[in-house]
Enzyme design. Structure first.
Site, PDB file in Angstrom:
ATOM      1  N   GLY A   1      52.321 115.823  66.185  1.00 25.60           N
ATOM      2  CA  GLY A   1      51.815 116.671  65.110  1.00 25.60           C
ATOM      3  C   GLY A   1      50.318 116.762  64.957  1.00 25.60           C
ATOM      4  N   GLY A   2      49.542 116.354  65.950  1.00 27.65           N
ATOM      5  CA  GLY A   2      48.089 116.446  65.818  1.00 27.65           C
ATOM      6  C   GLY A   2      47.614 117.864  65.567  1.00 27.65           C
ATOM      7  N   LYS A   3      48.114 118.812  66.345  1.00 32.38           N
ATOM      8  CA  LYS A   3      47.718 120.210  66.157  1.00 32.38           C
ATOM      9  C   LYS A   3      48.356 120.787  64.893  1.00 32.38           C
ATOM     10  CE  LYS A   3      46.717 121.312  71.006  1.00 32.38           C
ATOM     11  NZ  LYS A   3      46.973 119.974  71.593  1.00 32.38           N
TER      12      LYS A   3
ATOM     13  N   CYS B   1      46.998 121.423  78.563  1.00 37.28           N
ATOM     14  CA  CYS B   1      45.917 120.504  78.914  1.00 37.28           C
ATOM     15  C   CYS B   1      45.907 120.257  80.417  1.00 37.28           C
ATOM     16  CB  CYS B   1      46.009 119.196  78.127  1.00 37.28           C
ATOM     17  SG  CYS B   1      47.607 118.380  78.214  1.00 37.28           S
TER      18      CYS B   1
ATOM     19  N   CYS C   1      55.879 123.119  70.273  1.00 32.86           N
ATOM     20  CA  CYS C   1      55.964 121.821  70.959  1.00 32.86           C
ATOM     21  C   CYS C   1      55.074 120.843  70.205  1.00 32.86           C
ATOM     22  CB  CYS C   1      55.533 121.956  72.415  1.00 32.86           C
ATOM     23  SG  CYS C   1      56.314 123.315  73.310  1.00 32.86           S
ATOM     24  N   ALA C   2      55.461 120.513  68.988  1.00 39.99           N
ATOM     25  CA  ALA C   2      54.562 119.826  68.059  1.00 39.99           C
ATOM     26  C   ALA C   2      54.303 118.378  68.428  1.00 39.99           C
ATOM     27  CB  ALA C   2      55.127 119.906  66.643  1.00 39.99           C
TER      28      ALA C   2
ATOM     29  N   ASP D   1      52.081 124.810  72.899  1.00 41.99           N
ATOM     30  CA  ASP D   1      51.291 123.731  73.507  1.00 41.99           C
ATOM     31  C   ASP D   1      52.228 123.040  74.493  1.00 41.99           C
ATOM     32  OD1 ASP D   1      49.498 121.746  74.113  1.00 41.99           O
ATOM     33  OD2 ASP D   1      49.752 120.652  72.243  1.00 41.99           O
TER      34      ASP D   1
ATOM     35  N   ASP E   1      60.178 120.297  67.967  1.00 42.86           N
ATOM     36  CA  ASP E   1      60.086 119.589  69.239  1.00 42.86           C
ATOM     37  C   ASP E   1      61.481 119.087  69.600  1.00 42.86           C
ATOM     38  OD1 ASP E   1      57.425 118.453  70.816  1.00 42.86           O
ATOM     39  OD2 ASP E   1      59.221 117.310  71.262  1.00 42.86           O
TER      40      ASP E   1
END
Length: 392
Positions: free
Chosen positions: A213-215, A334, A209-210, A281, A233
Site C-alpha cells: 500500500g505504499g502508493k 520498476c 496491484c497495491a 503497478d 491485490d
C-alpha cells in the site's frame, strides 16, 4: 570478531545467498536477519561490517558466483584492503591459493546485460543500478507539510513535491514523526509515479496491484481522503499490512479488496466501466531496484521474464475494462527493460484502438517511447517506466 572472521562469516553467508538465488528462496536481507538473530555473539559493529561485506560482494559480481569464496575474492579485486584478511587465522578465511577461482564481474548475467543494453541501459547508466540507494521519505500531506515538518535529522528535498532524502540506514522508524504517520518511507521515483495518476478529490481510483500500500497511501493524500480508493491485490499477506498503515497515516477513503488470481474481475465487477483512473503497478523483473536488492539479478531468467511480461499485458487489459469513457490507465513498472516498459505500453495501445497516450506533468525523467523513464543515474531514483493512456 576479528576482521578476518568477519570475512569468513560473510563468505559462509554468501554461500547461502547464492543457493537461495538459484532456488528462488529467501532474499539476502532475510538470510542475514535470520543469521544475526541466531548468532547473538556478533555485536552491532560485527553485524554492520558483515552486512556491508556481503552486499559489496554481491554488487561486485555479475553472473551468479559458484561459491561465496569466489564472490569475496572478486570483491578483493575491487577492494584490495580485503586481501590481507585471507590470513588463515582462527575463524578467518584460508589464504588465497595460486590460480584460485574468482567470480566474474559485470552488471548482470550476460543475457540480462544484453537486454539492458538493448534498452539503452549501458555504461554509467547500468553501473548506477548497483550503487547504494538513499533513504527517501514522503511527507504525509494529510497531516503535515514538507516546509514545516521538523525531524531529528536534516533531510534534503527531492524532486517529488513531498519528498525528503536521508542517508541509508537512518532509523526513521524510531522517530515520533514515523509513529504518528507524518512520514512514510517511499522512494522518490515511486512518489513521482503516483503523480502520474493525477488522482483528484472525489474520483474513483483503483490501485490494482497495491501490495503493502505504499502508493495507495500517496494516492489517498492526493485525493485529500475524498472519493473512493480501492486497493486490490492477490497477495493476502501484503494486502493485510495496508489498513494498519492507513490508520496511522489518517487515510480514510481506502477500501481493500483481495483478488483471486485469474479471476480478478469477479471481485471488481461492480467497478467495471466506472472508474476514473486505474494504476497498474505491475509485477516485474525489478531491474530498477537493484540498488536495494542486488541479488535479484541472479534470480531472474528468460522464462521468468516472459512470464512477467504476460502478466503485465493481462493486467493492463483488465484495467482497460475498469475505466469509464474518458478515464485513464496509468502503467508503472520498476523495470528498465523495454519489453516491460515502452514495448509493453505500445502493445497495450495496439490492442485497444482509440486509446491514446496522455501527457503527464512529472518533475523528473526522460521520454522513453510513449512514456517516461526514471533511472538511478539520471534522476537519482529507483528505475521506473511510467505511462498514461486515456480511454476515448
Amino acid at each position: 570478531m576479528t576482521p578476518a572472521a568477519r570475512v569468513q562469516t560473510a563468505i559462509e553467508l554468501l554461500d547461502v545467498v547464492i543457493a537461495a538465488a538459484r532456488a528462488k528462496g529467501a532474499p539476502a536481507d532475510r538470510i542475514l536477519a535470520d543469521w544475526f538473530k541466531a548468532n547473538r555473539f556478533a555485536g552491532s559493529k560485527d553485524r554492520r561490517a558483515i552486512r556491508e561485506l556481503v552486499f559489496a560482494a554481491i554488487r561486485a559480481c555479475g553472473p551468479v558466483p559458484d561459491t561465496g569464496r569466489a564472490a569475496m575474492l572478486r570483491l578483493a579485486e575491487v577492494d584490495t584492503s580485503i586481501v590481507p584478511l585471507f590470513d588463515g587465522s582462527n575463524y578467518g578465511a584460508a589464504p588465497v591459493a595460486e590460480g584460485e577461482a574468482v567470480a566474474e564481474g559485470g552488471v548482470a548475467p550476460a543475457w540480462l546485460a544484453d537486454r539492458l543494453a538493448a534498452s539503452d541501459i549501458a555504461g554509467p547508466e547500468a553501473e548506477a543500478l548497483l550503487g547504494r540507494a538513499p533513504l527517501d521519505l514522503r511527507v504525509n500531506s494529510l497531516k503535515t507539510d514538507r516546509a514545516t515538518l521538523k525531524l531529528p535529522e536534516a533531510a534534503q528535498s527531492t524532486d517529488a513535491p513531498h519528498g525528503l532524502r536521508l542517508a541509508p540506514g537512518t532509523p526513521v522508524e524510531q522517530w515520533d514523526a514515523y509513529r504518528d504517520g507524518l512520514i512514510e518511507v517511499q522512494d522518490t521515483g515511486s512518489q513521482i509515479a503516483c503523480l502520474a495518476v493525477a488522482a483528484q478529490p472525489g474520483e474513483t481510483v483503483i490501485d490494482l496491484c497495491a501490495g503493502g500500500g505504499g502508493k495507495t497511501l500517496a494516492l489517498a493524500a492526493s485525493m485529500d481522503n475524498l472519493g473512493r480508493l480501492i486497493a486490490s491485490d492477490t497477495d493476502r499477506n501484503r494486502l493485510s499490512r495496508l489498513m494498519p498503515r492507513a490508520e496511522r497515516a489518517g487515510a480514510t477513503n481506502i477500501e481493500a479488496r483481495l483478488l483471486n488470481p485469474q479471476r480478478e474481475a469477479d471481485a471488481l465487477e461492480d467497478l467495471l466501466g466506472t472508474t476514473d483512473a486505474v494504476l497498474v503497478d505491475a509485477p516485474c523483473s525489478g531491474t530498477g531496484t537493484w540498488r536495494r536488492n542486488p541479488e535479484a539479478r541472479w534470480r531472474l531468467d528468460e522464462a521468468e521474464l516472459d512470464r512477467l511480461v504476460k502478466i503485465q499485458a493481462y493486467l493492463l487489459d483488465l484495467a482497460a475494462k475498469l475505466v469509464r469513457p474518458g478515464g485513464r490507465v496509468i502503467y508503472v513498472t520498476c523495470s528498465l527493460l523495454d519489453e516491460e516498459g515502452a514495448g509493453q505500453f505500445d502493445g497495450f495501445l495496439s490492442r485497444h484502438p482509440g486509446w491514446q497516450p496522455a501527457a503527464m506533468d512529472l518533475p523528473a525523467g526522460l521520454a522513453r517511447g510513449k512514456g517516461t523513464r526514471l533511472t538511478p543515474f539520471h534522476d537519482g531514483t529507483d528505475g521506473f517506466f511510467i505511462a498514461c493512456a486515456g480511454r476515448p
